[in-house]
Design a protein around this motif. Structure first.
Motif, PDB file in Angstrom:
ATOM      1  N   ALA A   1       0.827  -1.205   0.000  1.00  0.00           N
ATOM      2  CA  ALA A   1       0.000   0.000   0.000  1.00  0.00           C
ATOM      3  C   ALA A   1       0.865   1.261   0.000  1.00  0.00           C
ATOM      4  CB  ALA A   1      -0.916   0.012   1.213  1.00  0.00           C
ATOM      5  N   LEU A   2       0.385   2.288  -0.687  1.00  0.00           N
ATOM      6  CA  LEU A   2       0.987   3.610  -0.601  1.00  0.00           C
ATOM      7  C   LEU A   2       0.153   4.485   0.329  1.00  0.00           C
ATOM      8  CD1 LEU A   2       1.952   2.376  -3.394  1.00  0.00           C
ATOM      9  CD2 LEU A   2       2.389   4.733  -4.080  1.00  0.00           C
ATOM     10  N   LEU A   3      -1.158   4.460   0.078  1.00  0.00           N
ATOM     11  CA  LEU A   3      -2.102   5.217   0.899  1.00  0.00           C
ATOM     12  C   LEU A   3      -3.372   4.418   1.088  1.00  0.00           C
ATOM     13  CD1 LEU A   3      -2.193   8.961  -0.324  1.00  0.00           C
ATOM     14  CD2 LEU A   3      -1.488   8.135   1.927  1.00  0.00           C
ATOM     15  N   GLU A   4      -4.009   4.628   2.238  1.00  0.00           N
ATOM     16  CA  GLU A   4      -5.357   4.132   2.465  1.00  0.00           C
ATOM     17  C   GLU A   4      -6.331   5.290   2.306  1.00  0.00           C
ATOM     18  OE1 GLU A   4      -5.399   2.524   6.391  1.00  0.00           O
ATOM     19  OE2 GLU A   4      -4.494   0.625   5.791  1.00  0.00           O
TER      20      GLU A   4
ATOM     21  N   VAL B   1       1.891  10.722   0.798  1.00  0.00           N
ATOM     22  CA  VAL B   1       2.833   9.646   1.104  1.00  0.00           C
ATOM     23  C   VAL B   1       4.109  10.247   1.683  1.00  0.00           C
ATOM     24  CG1 VAL B   1       4.310   7.842   0.120  1.00  0.00           C
ATOM     25  CG2 VAL B   1       1.931   8.042  -0.609  1.00  0.00           C
ATOM     26  N   LYS B   2       4.567   9.695   2.805  1.00  0.00           N
ATOM     27  CA  LYS B   2       5.747  10.237   3.480  1.00  0.00           C
ATOM     28  C   LYS B   2       7.055   9.658   2.950  1.00  0.00           C
ATOM     29  CE  LYS B   2       3.198  10.992   7.799  1.00  0.00           C
ATOM     30  NZ  LYS B   2       3.102  10.604   9.241  1.00  0.00           N
ATOM     31  N   SER B   3       7.076   8.386   2.615  1.00  0.00           N
ATOM     32  CA  SER B   3       8.296   7.696   2.227  1.00  0.00           C
ATOM     33  C   SER B   3       8.809   8.166   0.861  1.00  0.00           C
ATOM     34  CB  SER B   3       8.056   6.182   2.181  1.00  0.00           C
ATOM     35  OG  SER B   3       9.154   5.516   1.598  1.00  0.00           O
ATOM     36  N   GLU B   4      10.034   8.679   0.837  1.00  0.00           N
ATOM     37  CA  GLU B   4      10.626   9.140  -0.416  1.00  0.00           C
ATOM     38  C   GLU B   4      10.903   7.976  -1.358  1.00  0.00           C
ATOM     39  OE1 GLU B   4      10.848  12.216  -1.469  1.00  0.00           O
ATOM     40  OE2 GLU B   4       9.973  12.908   0.422  1.00  0.00           O
ATOM     41  N   SER B   5      11.285   6.830  -0.808  1.00  0.00           N
ATOM     42  CA  SER B   5      11.566   5.672  -1.664  1.00  0.00           C
ATOM     43  C   SER B   5      10.297   5.152  -2.325  1.00  0.00           C
ATOM     44  CB  SER B   5      12.231   4.562  -0.847  1.00  0.00           C
ATOM     45  OG  SER B   5      11.364   4.095   0.185  1.00  0.00           O
TER      46      SER B   5
END
Length: 411
Positions: free
Chosen positions: A239-242, A353-357
């Protein structure tokens, strides 16, 4: 694509899950699905690939369910087409399992026994099954209508609060209702329980420890088990976002396909060990504290977001048809292709989304043209549907701005 299709998909429901399955059928076979549901929801509105042929508000009543399906089947008498029945919601799979003997011969389908359904659909017994098969899950306890005011928690806050009986909870009403709550304190915890049990919901509640990490730590897995009880398809999604609206919390809004050999094998052993048949969907979260996946729940159907599997090149409808209708021999396929699947505008992904990767992987897939939006399908275009799609996407900006991160007893 076959020249002549000898079956008619009959889908139960009208949500994004139904639309995803209808799109899968249309892409693989060029066939238009029909649906039966309690109403007509947005995803199936003004569609050329699925029509909600019957709207029955009392469809969750067993007698009404059976009569409605048997009456509908009469429309196809003499057509030579087999009616392939596909439940797309928790309530519909339960209705089908309970009434399967009354519908066999009229519809073509496979499903589990009522005994296994009860073990898997009630979360307390599901976690017992998980323990028996070596799955990790969050520290969990329960409370009831009789003891909720005095319940003791064996873990610290924050605490996740969710219903044990999802169908009963769906039908209840109370102010600030959310699909899942997260209580940050004892005071908030007590207020949430009081609100829930002041409604018509009187079944148990699941109380769980909160696993640290944002939405990108969530994982979803969709599997298909054949008539022979063997797993035929395994597809993991990261998942990226819910979604963050009250009714959508816990539902995935954006996914990139993933792969984990150890998890794949564990899930295969689990499903074959319990004798499962049909689609299964698992929600879990990666726990960085101990490097394990914590299993939250199992849905006895393909997931709401399951179109990410078809989008990556593993058409769910084909697996179902080849097994249930054509009785083909099938080996187990593990999905490895990647695509960015979404139901929300791409801008929201990069805003929240927080994660840069994770964002970098999403950008790379977009650049490669490997992106799919469930609502937008070239084979299902019209002015009315385009307007509905644009409105739907615009409203997501409002929802994320208003609700992002809000899982408490407030708007």
């Amino acid at each position: 694509m076959n020249q002549e299709i000898d079956f008619q998909p009959v889908l139960l429901g009208s949500d994004i899950n139904v639309y995803g399955m209808a799109r899968s059928f249309h892409q693989e076979y060029g066939v238009k699905s029909v649906a039966i549901g309690k109403g007509i929801l947005g995803p199936c509105t003004a569609s050329k690939i699925v029509t909600v042929e019957v709207v029955e508000p009392n469809l969750e009543d067993d007698q009404v369910f059976v009569k409605t399906l048997l009456d509908f089947a009469k429309r196809y008498e003499g057509s030579g087409k087999k009616l392939l029945l596909v439940p797309c919601g928790d309530n519909y799979i339960k209705l089908l399992v309970r009434n399967q003997e009354k519908l066999r011969g009229t519809y073509v389908f496979e499903c589990i026994s009522e005994e296994l359904l009860m073990r898997l659909s009630i979360k307390e017994s599901f976690y017992q099954v998980c323990t028996e098969h070596g799955f990790a899950f969050p520290k969990t306890t329960t409370c009831s209508y009789e003891n909720y005011k005095n319940v003791e928690l064996p873990f610290d806050f924050p605490v996740i609060i969710k219903p044990s009986n999802s169908v009963a909870y769906w039908n209840c009403r109370f102010p600030h209702k959310k699909k899942v709550f997260v209580a940050q304190s004892r005071e908030e915890f007590s207020a949430i329980l009081e609100a829930i049990y002041s409604s018509s919901y009187k079944d148990h509640l699941i109380l769980q420890e909160y696993i640290p990490g944002d939405d990108s730590n969530m994982r979803v897995m969709n599997c298909y088990c054949g008539r022979d009880g063997k797993v035929k398809l395994i597809a993991l999604g990261n998942a990226l976002l819910e979604e963050h609206s009250p009714e959508g919390i816990g539902s995935y809004a954006a996914i990139i396909n993933g792969y984990d050999e150890k998890l794949n094998q564990q899930m295969k052993n689990f499903l074959e060990g319990i004798g499962y048949v049909g689609f299964a969907n698992f929600d879990m979260k990666y726990d960085h504290r101990d490097g394990t996946y914590k299993l939250f729940e199992m849905n006895l159907r393909q997931g709401r977001s399951s179109y990410y599997v078809t989008a990556a090149g593993y058409n769910l409808a084909k697996w179902l048809v080849d097994d249930v209708l054509y009785h083909k021999d099938m080996e187990c396929t593990v999905a490895k292709n990647k695509v960015l699947w979404t139901i929300i505008p791409l801008k929201i992904i990069f805003d929240y989304v927080k994660s840069e990767s994770v964002k970098a992987e999403a950008k790379a897939l977009i650049k490669a043209g490997k992106v799919c939006h469930s609502y937008y399908y070239e084979g299902d275009r019209s002015l009315k549907r385009w307007v509905h799609y644009k409105k739907n996407q615009f409203h997501y900006f409002e929802k994320y701005k208003r609700y992002f991160g809000n899982k408490g007893l407030r708007d």
